[in-house]
Design a protein around this motif. Sequence first.
Motif, mmCIF file in Angstrom:
data_model
loop_
_atom_site.group_PDB
_atom_site.id
_atom_site.type_symbol
_atom_site.label_atom_id
_atom_site.label_comp_id
_atom_site.label_asym_id
_atom_site.label_seq_id
_atom_site.Cartn_x
_atom_site.Cartn_y
_atom_site.Cartn_z
ATOM 1 N N ARG A 68 31.275 29.676 22.804
ATOM 2 C CA ARG A 68 30.139 29.095 23.512
ATOM 3 C C ARG A 68 29.187 28.376 22.552
ATOM 4 O O ARG A 68 28.575 27.370 22.901
ATOM 5 C CB ARG A 68 29.400 30.180 24.298
ATOM 6 C CG ARG A 68 30.193 30.718 25.487
ATOM 7 C CD ARG A 68 29.312 31.504 26.436
ATOM 8 N NE ARG A 68 28.826 32.747 25.869
ATOM 9 C CZ ARG A 68 29.444 33.914 25.982
ATOM 10 N NH1 ARG A 68 30.602 33.992 26.630
ATOM 11 N NH2 ARG A 68 28.935 35.016 25.458
ATOM 12 N N GLU A 69 29.058 28.912 21.351
ATOM 13 C CA GLU A 69 28.183 28.277 20.362
ATOM 14 C C GLU A 69 28.835 27.047 19.740
ATOM 15 O O GLU A 69 28.173 26.051 19.429
ATOM 16 C CB GLU A 69 27.820 29.286 19.266
ATOM 17 C CG GLU A 69 27.108 30.530 19.766
ATOM 18 C CD GLU A 69 25.793 30.203 20.447
ATOM 19 O OE1 GLU A 69 25.132 29.240 20.017
ATOM 20 O OE2 GLU A 69 25.442 30.889 21.421
ATOM 21 N N GLU A 71 31.141 25.068 21.100
ATOM 22 C CA GLU A 71 31.518 23.997 22.019
ATOM 23 C C GLU A 71 30.578 22.796 21.934
ATOM 24 O O GLU A 71 31.028 21.649 21.854
ATOM 25 C CB GLU A 71 31.546 24.521 23.454
ATOM 26 C CG GLU A 71 32.035 23.465 24.429
ATOM 27 C CD GLU A 71 32.107 23.981 25.851
ATOM 28 O OE1 GLU A 71 32.987 23.516 26.580
ATOM 29 O OE2 GLU A 71 31.274 24.825 26.223
ATOM 30 N N THR A 72 29.283 23.032 21.933
ATOM 31 C CA THR A 72 28.342 21.927 21.884
ATOM 32 C C THR A 72 28.482 21.135 20.596
ATOM 33 O O THR A 72 28.406 19.900 20.591
ATOM 34 C CB THR A 72 26.895 22.451 22.024
ATOM 35 O OG1 THR A 72 26.762 23.118 23.280
ATOM 36 C CG2 THR A 72 25.897 21.312 21.952
ATOM 37 N N ARG A 75 31.911 19.100 20.808
ATOM 38 C CA ARG A 75 31.816 17.980 21.750
ATOM 39 C C ARG A 75 30.815 16.933 21.261
ATOM 40 O O ARG A 75 30.995 15.740 21.490
ATOM 41 C CB ARG A 75 31.426 18.488 23.137
ATOM 42 C CG ARG A 75 32.506 19.347 23.776
ATOM 43 C CD ARG A 75 32.458 19.302 25.286
ATOM 44 N NE ARG A 75 33.462 20.171 25.863
ATOM 45 C CZ ARG A 75 34.738 19.861 26.019
ATOM 46 N NH1 ARG A 75 35.166 18.669 25.617
ATOM 47 N NH2 ARG A 75 35.596 20.708 26.551
ATOM 48 N N GLY A 76 29.764 17.392 20.571
ATOM 49 C CA GLY A 76 28.794 16.447 20.036
ATOM 50 C C GLY A 76 29.417 15.502 19.018
ATOM 51 O O GLY A 76 29.192 14.295 19.059
ATOM 52 N N GLN A 129 32.152 21.220 34.628
ATOM 53 C CA GLN A 129 31.690 22.491 34.073
ATOM 54 C C GLN A 129 30.791 23.167 35.100
ATOM 55 O O GLN A 129 30.529 22.635 36.177
ATOM 56 C CB GLN A 129 30.892 22.257 32.781
ATOM 57 C CG GLN A 129 31.536 22.768 31.503
ATOM 58 C CD GLN A 129 31.784 24.260 31.478
ATOM 59 O OE1 GLN A 129 31.341 24.999 32.332
ATOM 60 N NE2 GLN A 129 32.518 24.706 30.469
ATOM 61 N N LYS A 133 25.660 24.595 32.372
ATOM 62 C CA LYS A 133 26.164 23.889 31.190
ATOM 63 C C LYS A 133 25.958 22.384 31.328
ATOM 64 O O LYS A 133 25.618 21.699 30.345
ATOM 65 C CB LYS A 133 27.633 24.216 30.977
ATOM 66 C CG LYS A 133 28.271 23.543 29.760
ATOM 67 C CD LYS A 133 27.597 23.944 28.455
ATOM 68 C CE LYS A 133 27.921 25.356 28.075
ATOM 69 N NZ LYS A 133 27.409 25.681 26.711
ATOM 70 N N GLU A 136 22.506 21.575 30.326
ATOM 71 C CA GLU A 136 22.378 21.596 28.868
ATOM 72 C C GLU A 136 22.910 20.305 28.259
ATOM 73 O O GLU A 136 22.301 19.727 27.346
ATOM 74 C CB GLU A 136 23.140 22.791 28.297
ATOM 75 C CG GLU A 136 22.539 24.150 28.616
ATOM 76 C CD GLU A 136 23.399 25.277 28.073
ATOM 77 O OE1 GLU A 136 24.253 25.012 27.202
ATOM 78 O OE2 GLU A 136 23.229 26.425 28.527
ATOM 79 N N TRP A 137 24.057 19.850 28.742
ATOM 80 C CA TRP A 137 24.683 18.640 28.193
ATOM 81 C C TRP A 137 23.808 17.407 28.405
ATOM 82 O O TRP A 137 23.655 16.576 27.505
ATOM 83 C CB TRP A 137 26.052 18.423 28.834
ATOM 84 C CG TRP A 137 27.120 19.349 28.335
ATOM 85 C CD1 TRP A 137 27.053 20.169 27.260
ATOM 86 C CD2 TRP A 137 28.420 19.532 28.900
ATOM 87 N NE1 TRP A 137 28.237 20.862 27.117
ATOM 88 C CE2 TRP A 137 29.087 20.494 28.103
ATOM 89 C CE3 TRP A 137 29.085 18.994 29.997
ATOM 90 C CZ2 TRP A 137 30.391 20.914 28.362
ATOM 91 C CZ3 TRP A 137 30.374 19.410 30.268
ATOM 92 C CH2 TRP A 137 31.028 20.354 29.460
ATOM 93 N N SER A 140 20.652 17.557 26.231
ATOM 94 C CA SER A 140 20.914 17.343 24.803
ATOM 95 C C SER A 140 21.440 15.952 24.494
ATOM 96 O O SER A 140 21.580 15.590 23.328
ATOM 97 C CB SER A 140 21.924 18.385 24.292
ATOM 98 O OG SER A 140 23.193 18.177 24.911
ATOM 99 N N LEU A 142 24.479 14.768 25.413
ATOM 100 C CA LEU A 142 25.936 14.684 25.348
ATOM 101 C C LEU A 142 26.500 13.869 26.509
ATOM 102 O O LEU A 142 27.538 13.225 26.376
ATOM 103 C CB LEU A 142 26.556 16.083 25.349
ATOM 104 C CG LEU A 142 26.327 16.928 24.101
ATOM 105 C CD1 LEU A 142 26.961 18.300 24.249
ATOM 106 C CD2 LEU A 142 26.877 16.225 22.863
#
Length: 303
Positions: A68-69, A71-72, A75-76, A129, A133, A136-137, A140, A142
């Motif tokens: 989970r940590e 993944e961002t 993907r970033g 997703q 999530k 969050e994307w 941020s 993404l």
Amino acid sequence: MSLRFRQLQAFHAIIETGTVTAAAAQLGISQPGLSNLLAQLEREVRFRLFERQRGRLIPTPEAEILFREVETVVRGLDHVAQAVTDLQNKQAGQLQVASQHSISFGFMPRLIARFAQTRPDMAISFQSQYSTKIQEWVASGLFEIGICERPLMQDAFNVYPFYFETLLALPEGHPLARHDVLTPALLDGVPFIVMGPEHMTHRRTREAFQAAGAMLHARVHSHLFRNLLSFVKEGMGVALLDPFALDYDGEGGVVSRPFRPRILMDMCVITSRARPLSAVGEAFLEMLLAELATIAAPETDLP
């Protein structure tokens, strides 16, 4: 500790694809090379990331938390690499959209394909997703555009709300299909396949049954509308589904009827307040909002 991105990328790919073979192919490296990266990562973190069971790699609980940590981050960097490629190839832009699961299987691919017909050089990044999530994307950066369920976890978005009426899905040949409209009284004690207890459709269905003095017999709980639909086809019970799960199924085996009182699903399209949309994003947003408006419950019908 000296973690390297390639190690994290290998770990992420194994969990995402499910096998070392598929992960190696995704990253364009050999299987031994990928196994070596995973071994390096396990030495760095000093705990096991996978257990082997019948030839499969099963993530440990610690690996699930780490994923989970990671993944961002992964993907970033993927988005950075895509942006560089777009600049190198002088592509016309990139469409960046994320949606919750039920709308992602039929509706979104068809809409994106229609949008892309006049943009052959456009790069497309699309992911499905859970709604939290997706928020969050978008927050941020993404993804430019997100389609998610309410509630919103933060006040960082331009919000375009929609409300969709759920329909009751029954197996073909079910005795209750003879009714034009179904109610809690007619469904008293009938096996239901439902979303999790905290999902808005489950909560509102419980309230409707309680108000009618009827028993909601929740036989199966699941977390995706497509799962609910599959259980209905297997004759396990009935389910309230959003219009996307039904309209884009195409396999048959179920019939649907209106349910009263109406159970609505609250969804919204979101973009970030902190950054402007690209030209591609603005054009797609306009098409998306217009298309959703043809399916959504009219505002005059809202409770």
